[in-house]
Enzyme design. Structure first.
Site, PDB file in Angstrom:
ATOM      1  N   HIS A  60       0.877  -1.182   0.000  1.00 24.06           N
ATOM      2  CA  HIS A  60       0.000   0.000   0.000  1.00 24.06           C
ATOM      3  C   HIS A  60       0.911   1.228   0.000  1.00 24.06           C
ATOM      4  CE1 HIS A  60      -3.684  -2.291   1.235  1.00 24.06           C
ATOM      5  NE2 HIS A  60      -2.774  -3.085   1.770  1.00 24.06           N
ATOM      6  N   ASP A 306       2.172  -6.981   2.570  1.00 27.77           N
ATOM      7  CA  ASP A 306       1.054  -6.143   3.001  1.00 27.77           C
ATOM      8  C   ASP A 306       1.610  -4.879   3.673  1.00 27.77           C
ATOM      9  OD1 ASP A 306      -1.431  -5.155   3.390  1.00 27.77           O
ATOM     10  OD2 ASP A 306      -2.160  -6.781   4.659  1.00 27.77           O
TER      11      ASP A 306
HETATM   12  O1  DOR Z   1      -3.973  -4.236   8.203  1.00 25.34           O
HETATM   13  C1  DOR Z   1      -4.351  -3.891   7.091  1.00 25.34           C
HETATM   14  N1  DOR Z   1      -4.001  -2.703   6.573  1.00 25.34           N
HETATM   15  N2  DOR Z   1      -5.139  -4.711   6.402  1.00 25.34           N
HETATM   16  C2  DOR Z   1      -5.738  -4.325   5.254  1.00 25.34           C
HETATM   17  O2  DOR Z   1      -6.519  -5.078   4.712  1.00 25.34           O
HETATM   18  C3  DOR Z   1      -5.514  -2.974   4.720  1.00 25.34           C
HETATM   19  C4  DOR Z   1      -4.262  -2.380   5.215  1.00 25.34           C
HETATM   20  C5  DOR Z   1      -4.162  -0.885   4.987  1.00 25.34           C
HETATM   21  O3  DOR Z   1      -4.438  -0.444   3.859  1.00 25.34           O
HETATM   22  O4  DOR Z   1      -3.795  -0.172   5.908  1.00 25.34           O
HETATM   23 ZN    ZN Z   2      -3.261  -5.072   2.241  1.00 27.35          ZN
END
Ligand code: DOR
Ligand code: ZN
Length: 432
Positions: A60, A306
């Site tokens: 992200h 992630d």
């Molecule tokens: O912990 C998370 N953070 N899980 C997600 O699905 C999205 C992500 C975020 O975009 O911060």
């Molecule tokens: Zn994610």
């Protein structure tokens, strides 16, 4: 004359470590040999090991919309510092990547700033079928089956199935955040209402059963539609069992897990609970062990991060207001190298999990050191010991869940299509 030579080092070639020089022309690997050839630039890799550049299929980078947490420059600097030369960014930016226009605009922003190559995941909603049928320059689609950071959510099975059928027709990949929304909502309301406010409570608010149910739903819908399914951030023993069964049955399913579920559990927290709050949450030690084993054995195909940066100020909010997510793109390769040094993971499995398999999943000409492939490399010192520290990180959020963790294995250089990131002018490109 070649453009670049990586000389005097070892390289991971054809599944094993060999002594070889690597020569690059026009961004591609042109020759692998023990001979000395002339090159415009040479990098001395004495004592070092050349790996394919790592590919992180789940980050992200927050741009557009939340650039105060991360942007394409800071995110890609963090990636490169960790040996990651290609990333796949998630659609929960602002605006969400759920239209062609938003996708094209994000590509432009990223191409202007990124130091690593990238692909973008498109986002599925309960209504964007027309966009899905026509989308160009994305080959994977994220399904947020449960609420998480941002507003993207697809919680209607009929809608998911309709999208899966479109993806099957188009040969695209469904990328599922598989948690059951109803179970998460119900448990969260109950636990939050009880007044508990810590990571243990949070783990109960998004229980293992919700992840298992989510994966069951995703598998059943994909079995019906016949599309390719990838389940991201596997965190429980139950999901591992489902995955094994689905693979055995011949389904086109793959999965990844992240350093959170490989290395952090309720009984081994690397820092305070607010910081480690994530969706899904860190699980019990029993789940962590099952996930780690399944990863080493290749049942869980890929390690992704992630990478989900939030600022320290956000992470210091009252617990239930804290946004979920931890950064990780810079530390995944060192953490896995450390496991290789400990003897719990083979180098071949590491290379498969962060290079070969993601390249295969997304159809990239990357992921291994072979003539004709993109000249993307992570040059590592397998022996170097160091301590991961917040202040060493390049992510804009300025912290890491692994602050204070000692590792053996360090990324010395990252090279993208023959250019050394940080030392030469490098421009990341969209892979599609
Ligand atoms: O912990 C998370 N953070 N899980 C997600 O699905 C999205 C992500 C975020 O975009 O911060
Ligand atoms: Zn994610």
């Amino acid at each position: 004359m070649f453009d670049l030579a990586l000389i005097n080092g070892k390289a991971f070639l054809d599944g094993k470590v060999s002594e070889a020089n690597i020569y690059v022309s026009e961004g591609k690997i042109a020759k692998i040999a023990k001979t000395d050839e002339r090159a415009e630039k040479a990098i001395d890799c004495k004592g070092l090991l050349v790996l394919p550049g790592a590919i992180d299929s789940h980050v992200h980078f927050r741009e557009p919309g939340k650039e105060y947490k991360e942007d394409w420059r800071s995110g890609s600097e963090s990636a490169a510092a960790g040996g990651v030369t290609c990333v796949f960014d998630m659609p929960n930016t602002k605006p969400e990547t759920v239209t062609q226009k938003a996708l094209d605009e994000k590509i432009k922003l990223a191409e202007a700033k990124s130091l690593v190559d990238f692909g973008l995941h498109f986002g599925a909603t309960n209504t964007n079928y027309d966009e899905m049928r026509a989308v160009r320059r994305a080959k994977s689609v994220k399904f947020y089956m449960a609420s998480t950071t941002g507003d993207l959510l697809i919680n209607d099975d009929a809608a998911i199935l309709k999208h899966f059928r479109i993806l099957r027709e188009r040969g695209m990949l469904a990328f599922a955040h598989a948690e059951d929304e109803k179970m998460v909502k119900e448990a969260t309301a109950r636990i939050e209402g009880s007044g508990r406010a810590d990571l243990k409570a949070y783990a109960e608010a998004r229980p293992p059963e919700a992840a298992v149910r989510g994966m069951e739903t995703a598998l059943a819908l994909a079995a019906s539609a016949g599309n390719r399914l990838h389940v991201t951030h596997v965190s429980t023993a139950g999901e591992v069992e489902l995955l094994k069964k689905a693979k055995k049955s011949g389904m086109l399913v793959t999965a990844d897990t992240t350093p959170t579920y490989l290395f952090i559990s309720q009984s081994h927290l690397t820092r305070g609970g607010n910081y480690l709050k994530a969706n899904p949450p860190p699980r019990s030690e029993e789940h962590r062990r099952a996930v780690f084993k399944a990863f080493c054995e290749g049942v869980i195909d890929i390690a992704a991060t992630d990478h989900a940066p939030h600022t320290k100020a956000e992470k210091e909010l009252p617990f239930w207001d804290v946004p979920s997510g931890v950064p990780g793109v810079e530390t995944i390769v060192p953490l896995l190298l450390n496991e290789v040094n400990k003897g719990s993971l083979t180098l071949a499995r590491l290379a498969e999990a962060v290079c070969g398999k993601p390249a295969q999943l997304f159809g990239l000409n990357k992921g291994s050191i072979a003539v004709g492939k993109d000249a993307d490399f992570a040059v590592v010192d397998l022996k170097k010991e160091w301590v991961i520290r917040d202040e060493l990180m390049h992510t804009k959020c300025g912290w890491t869940p692994f602050d204070g963790v000692k590792v053996q294995g360090n990324v010395e250089k990252a090279i993208l299509r023959g250019k050394e990131i940080g030392a030469e002018k490098v421009a990341g490109k969209c892979v599609y």
